[in-house]
Design a protein around this motif. Structure first.
Motif: not given
Length: 62
Positions: A3-14, A33-38
């Motif tokens: 999830i941390r890698t995904i969040e970084k990707f989302l920021r980098e690519h807006a 869902d992953m933010r909620m623990g999935r």
């Protein structure tokens, strides 16, 4: 953690979380869902990581 890698990707690519989920796993609720623990299974994690690793190549091809 994935999830941390995904969040970084989302920021980098807006990129919105729902778009990422649709493109990476055909699941617009994936990131929410992953933010909620999935915890995705190994096969889904591999697909998501592959999507992030190849996104730059496919996004700018053509």
């Amino acid at each position: 953690m994935l999830i941390r890698t995904i969040e970084k990707f989302l920021r980098e690519h807006a990129m919105p979380a729902t778009k990422f989920g649709r493109l990476a796993a055909n699941d617009p609720r994936l990131v929410l869902d992953m933010r909620m623990g999935r915890e995705p299974r190994a096969a889904l994690s591999f697909r998501v990581e592959h999507f992030m690793n190849t996104y730059g190549e496919t996004a700018h091809a053509g």
